[in-house]
Motif scaffolding. Structure first.
Motif, short mmCIF file in Angstrom:
data_model
loop_
_atom_site.label_atom_id
_atom_site.label_comp_id
_atom_site.label_asym_id
_atom_site.label_seq_id
_atom_site.Cartn_x
_atom_site.Cartn_y
_atom_site.Cartn_z
N GLU A 133 -17.69 9.27 -4.99
CA GLU A 133 -17.61 8.83 -3.59
C GLU A 133 -16.39 9.49 -2.94
N GLU A 134 -16.56 9.92 -1.71
CA GLU A 134 -15.46 10.47 -0.93
C GLU A 134 -15.08 9.47 0.15
N LYS A 135 -13.78 9.26 0.33
CA LYS A 135 -13.27 8.37 1.38
C LYS A 135 -12.21 9.11 2.17
N HIS A 136 -12.01 8.66 3.40
CA HIS A 136 -10.93 9.17 4.25
C HIS A 136 -10.12 7.97 4.71
N PHE A 137 -8.86 7.91 4.29
CA PHE A 137 -8.00 6.78 4.61
C PHE A 137 -6.99 7.17 5.68
N PRO A 138 -6.75 6.28 6.64
CA PRO A 138 -5.76 6.56 7.69
C PRO A 138 -4.34 6.26 7.20
N GLY A 139 -3.38 6.81 7.93
CA GLY A 139 -1.98 6.50 7.65
C GLY A 139 -1.27 7.62 6.92
N GLY A 140 0.01 7.35 6.65
CA GLY A 140 0.83 8.29 5.90
C GLY A 140 0.63 8.11 4.41
N PRO A 141 1.37 8.88 3.60
CA PRO A 141 1.19 8.82 2.16
C PRO A 141 1.25 7.40 1.56
N PRO A 142 2.21 6.53 1.93
CA PRO A 142 2.21 5.20 1.31
C PRO A 142 0.93 4.40 1.60
N GLU A 143 0.42 4.52 2.82
CA GLU A 143 -0.80 3.79 3.18
C GLU A 143 -2.02 4.36 2.45
N VAL A 144 -2.09 5.69 2.36
CA VAL A 144 -3.21 6.33 1.67
C VAL A 144 -3.20 5.93 0.20
N LEU A 145 -2.03 5.95 -0.43
CA LEU A 145 -1.95 5.57 -1.84
C LEU A 145 -2.35 4.12 -2.06
N ALA A 146 -1.87 3.22 -1.23
CA ALA A 146 -2.21 1.80 -1.38
C ALA A 146 -3.71 1.58 -1.22
N GLN A 147 -4.31 2.22 -0.22
CA GLN A 147 -5.74 2.08 -0.01
C GLN A 147 -6.54 2.69 -1.15
N THR A 148 -6.04 3.78 -1.71
CA THR A 148 -6.71 4.42 -2.83
C THR A 148 -6.72 3.51 -4.05
N VAL A 149 -5.58 2.92 -4.38
CA VAL A 149 -5.50 2.00 -5.52
C VAL A 149 -6.45 0.83 -5.32
N GLN A 150 -6.42 0.24 -4.15
CA GLN A 150 -7.28 -0.92 -3.88
C GLN A 150 -8.77 -0.54 -4.00
N HIS A 151 -9.13 0.60 -3.43
CA HIS A 151 -10.53 1.01 -3.48
C HIS A 151 -10.96 1.30 -4.93
N ALA A 152 -10.09 1.95 -5.69
CA ALA A 152 -10.40 2.25 -7.10
C ALA A 152 -10.61 0.97 -7.89
N LEU A 153 -9.79 -0.03 -7.65
CA LEU A 153 -9.96 -1.32 -8.34
C LEU A 153 -11.30 -1.95 -7.96
N GLY A 154 -11.64 -1.87 -6.68
CA GLY A 154 -12.93 -2.40 -6.23
C GLY A 154 -14.10 -1.71 -6.91
N LEU A 155 -14.00 -0.39 -7.08
CA LEU A 155 -15.06 0.35 -7.76
C LEU A 155 -15.18 -0.08 -9.22
N LEU A 156 -14.04 -0.29 -9.88
CA LEU A 156 -14.08 -0.75 -11.27
C LEU A 156 -14.75 -2.12 -11.38
N VAL A 157 -14.40 -3.02 -10.48
CA VAL A 157 -15.00 -4.36 -10.50
C VAL A 157 -16.52 -4.26 -10.28
N ARG A 158 -16.92 -3.46 -9.32
CA ARG A 158 -18.35 -3.31 -9.03
C ARG A 158 -19.13 -2.80 -10.24
N ARG A 159 -18.59 -1.76 -10.90
CA ARG A 159 -19.27 -1.19 -12.07
C ARG A 159 -19.18 -2.12 -13.29
N ALA A 160 -18.11 -2.89 -13.40
CA ALA A 160 -18.01 -3.83 -14.52
C ALA A 160 -19.06 -4.92 -14.39
N ARG A 161 -19.39 -5.30 -13.17
CA ARG A 161 -20.43 -6.32 -12.92
C ARG A 161 -21.82 -5.82 -13.27
N ALA A 162 -22.04 -4.51 -13.09
CA ALA A 162 -23.39 -3.93 -13.25
C ALA A 162 -23.84 -3.94 -14.70
#
Length: 162
Positions: A133-162
């Motif tokens: 999956e490709e995503k585009h996150f707004p903000g500077g580096p700290p915001e992009v990194l925080a959103q990336t970590v959160q999204h990655a965790l969400g993907l792990l949870v989704r696949r763990a449920r499957a």
């Protein structure tokens, strides 16, 4: 927002707790491969409850040569679907993990590989199936990194449920 990268947002903490419960319940081993997040994702996973029982570890492949050498990313752009897929699949094999997420992207403030800042590719591997999956996150580096970590965790949870 820089604190979100090191300490994690409330949502990232919730996702980490949910992943910990799912991993324990389903007997999953979890790992990560990360580039632009430079260890923040592994840190979040390692801080989750019971992580010693299910977290196999992470590979921080910040340099291109590490991605190409250790994680068998084909030569070419590293901010790409191909790169994220190779990172996830190689890490699953290297760390003998059931569930792996990989992240690679352009955190900013400049773009990378012809991609604008905030572009992030994700790959999740489970049961020999890799989704990207490709995503585009707004903000500077700290915001992009925080959103990336959160999204990655969400993907792990989704696949763990499957």
């Amino acid at each position: 927002m820089a604190d979100d990268v090191t300490q994690g947002s409330e949502r990232s903490q919730q996702l980490s707790s949910e992943l910990a419960a799912l991993a324990a319940e389903r007997g999953l081993s979890v790992a990560c491969a990360e580039s632009l997040t430079a260890g923040a994702l592994a840190s979040r996973l390692g801080a989750a409850e019971g992580s010693a029982d299910w977290f196999r570890g992470g590979v921080v492949a910040y340099g291109r040569e590490v991605k190409h050498g250790l994680l068998r990313v084909p030569e070419g752009p590293v901010v790409s679907e191909t790169s994220a897929r190779a990172m996830a699949e190689s890490t699953a094999e290297l760390l003998e993990a059931d569930l792996v997420v990989a992240v690679t992207g352009a955190g900013g403030p400049e773009g990378q590989d012809g991609r604008p800042p905030g572009t992030v590719w994700f790959a999740v591997t489970k049961d020999a199936l890799t989704e990207t999956e490709e995503k585009h996150f707004p903000g500077g580096p700290p915001e992009v990194l925080a959103q990336t970590v959160q999204h990655a965790l969400g993907l792990l949870v989704r696949r763990a449920r499957a």
